[in-house]
Design an enzyme around this catalytic site. Structure first.
Site, mmCIF file in Angstrom:
data_model
loop_
_atom_site.group_PDB
_atom_site.id
_atom_site.type_symbol
_atom_site.label_atom_id
_atom_site.label_comp_id
_atom_site.label_asym_id
_atom_site.label_seq_id
_atom_site.Cartn_x
_atom_site.Cartn_y
_atom_site.Cartn_z
ATOM 1 N N ARG A 21 -45.190 37.135 -2.213
ATOM 2 C CA ARG A 21 -45.739 38.355 -1.587
ATOM 3 C C ARG A 21 -44.747 39.482 -1.826
ATOM 4 N NH1 ARG A 21 -48.432 39.080 4.272
ATOM 5 N NH2 ARG A 21 -50.113 38.125 3.050
ATOM 6 N N LYS A 24 -27.485 41.423 -3.731
ATOM 7 C CA LYS A 24 -26.320 41.758 -4.576
ATOM 8 C C LYS A 24 -26.757 42.309 -5.919
ATOM 9 C CE LYS A 24 -24.091 37.662 -2.686
ATOM 10 N NZ LYS A 24 -23.722 36.295 -3.100
ATOM 11 N N ARG A 42 -49.982 34.484 8.807
ATOM 12 C CA ARG A 42 -51.020 33.548 8.348
ATOM 13 C C ARG A 42 -50.723 32.956 6.965
ATOM 14 N NH1 ARG A 42 -53.130 36.861 12.073
ATOM 15 N NH2 ARG A 42 -51.608 38.218 11.108
ATOM 16 N N THR A 43 -50.445 33.819 6.000
ATOM 17 C CA THR A 43 -50.379 33.354 4.610
ATOM 18 C C THR A 43 -49.181 32.437 4.399
ATOM 19 O OG1 THR A 43 -51.333 35.487 4.042
ATOM 20 C CG2 THR A 43 -50.503 34.155 2.228
ATOM 21 N N HIS A 102 -55.114 39.867 -3.145
ATOM 22 C CA HIS A 102 -54.708 38.808 -2.216
ATOM 23 C C HIS A 102 -55.732 37.685 -2.433
ATOM 24 C CE1 HIS A 102 -53.127 36.716 1.126
ATOM 25 N NE2 HIS A 102 -53.152 37.648 2.056
HETATM 26 N N1 CP Z 1 -54.201 38.041 6.177
HETATM 27 C C1 CP Z 1 -52.882 38.032 5.937
HETATM 28 O O1 CP Z 1 -52.431 38.149 4.792
HETATM 29 O O2 CP Z 1 -52.124 37.870 7.057
HETATM 30 P P1 CP Z 1 -50.530 37.751 7.070
HETATM 31 O O3 CP Z 1 -49.991 39.104 6.676
HETATM 32 O O4 CP Z 1 -50.182 37.364 8.472
HETATM 33 O O5 CP Z 1 -50.145 36.716 6.054
#
Ligand code: CP
Length: 314
Positions: free
Chosen positions: A115, A93, A65-66, A144
């Protein structure tokens, strides 16, 4: 709020957490996302707000999603998007994250969507960024923030407000960055009560959230709430699994339609995804009339458009 988030004029420079961001700033981001959504759904051409800008997705953990919604958001506003391939990059590396950032910034990247499994990695990069904005797309169990914003937008759309709402968050709260961002956002917008429910081993530490009520009994936690946010078990972050097997977990902490009837009549069912059907949520509830799960996904694109436009000051 981390001072790193604001520039010397008080403008949002990076988005790392919703903690202490303030209700006014959060509300303005939701309003901007809703306005972009209205334009898009009216069939209007999206304004090329990010034309000539470059957004780099730096995902060190999996995402559906993100990552996809950040890419769609940036592209629909006219940006060039690079999905950095960690596996084939020079990080293998021994190049540090800071050197990777500096290298990509030298190619005139304007924003990095990050992320990472380690708490604080986006903040670490924000401290080193010379010009680019850093957007936290999930760090460890810390934050998040865009998920928090899209959850707030979904709730505000369906309930007309956040102020005064009673919301239960159930599941693996200990390992959940979504729960933390939801709690910070809900509190900032005046939610009436935030209830956290799950096995004792998966609840947050004592005193971490004095503004929340903790529950072990999911039926009690659902009594008369306006919305329930279900979370999956994040086994990848656990040292040991809970004592319950999957059936036992569903029995105590799974959202079934019978259990949902304890909440208010039109209580909203939310889940950040990915879902594990039959473990934390029954399939008929996930797909049912009260479910806002796909609305959350759809809103993610508009929230990320709004955040990118805000950080890139357009
Ligand atoms: N909700 C969420 O962060 O989903 P993903 O891990 O698919 O990005």
């Amino acid at each position: 709020m981390s001072d790193l988030q604001l520039d010397s004029h008080g403008h949002l420079r990076h988005l790392l957490t919703l903690e202490n961001l303030g209700g006014e700033r959060i509300g303005a981001l939701l309003d901007r996302a809703a306005a972009l959504r209205a334009e898009f759904r009216a069939g209007a051409a999206m304004p090329p707000l990010l034309s000539g800008r470059t957004v780099i997705n730096l995902f060190f953990e999996p995402s559906t999603r993100t990552r996809t919604s950040f890419e769609l958001a940036a592209r629909r506003l006219g940006a060039l998007v690079v999905n950095f391939d960690i596996g084939s990059s020079s990080t293998s590396k021994g190049e540090t994250l800071e050197d990777t950032l500096a290298t990509l910034e030298a190619m005139d990247a304007d924003a990095f969507v990050v992320r990472h499994k380690e708490n604080g990695t986006p903040a670490r990069l924000a401290a080193h960024a010379r010009r680019a904005a850093i957007l936290n797309a999930g760090d460890g169990n810390h934050a998040h923030p865009t998920q928090g914003l899209l959850d707030l937008l979904t709730l505000r759309d369906r309930k007309g407000r956040i102020d005064g709402l009673k919301v239960t968050i159930c599941g693996d709260i200990k390992h959940s960055r979504v729960a933390r961002s939801d709690i910070h956002g809900l509190a900032a917008l005046g939610a009436g009560e935030i209830r956290l429910c799950g096995p004792a081993s998966l609840l947050p530490g004592v005193g971490e959230f004095p503004q929340c009520r903790l529950f072990d009994d999911f039926d009690e936690a659902l009594d008369n709430v306006d919305a329930v946010v279900m979370l999956r078990l994040q086994k990848e972050r656990m040292d040991s699994l809970p004592d319950l097997d999957e059936a036992g977990y569903f029995e105590r902490y799974g959202l079934s339609s019978a259990r949902l009837s304890r909440a208010t009549a039109n209580a909203l069912v939310m889940h950040p995804g990915p879902m594990n059907r039959g473990i934390e949520i029954a399939a008929d509830v996930a797909d049912g009339a009260q479910s806002a799960i796909l609305d959350q996904v759809a809103n993610g694109v508009f929230v990320r458009m709004a955040v990118l436009a805000e950080l890139l000051r357009v």
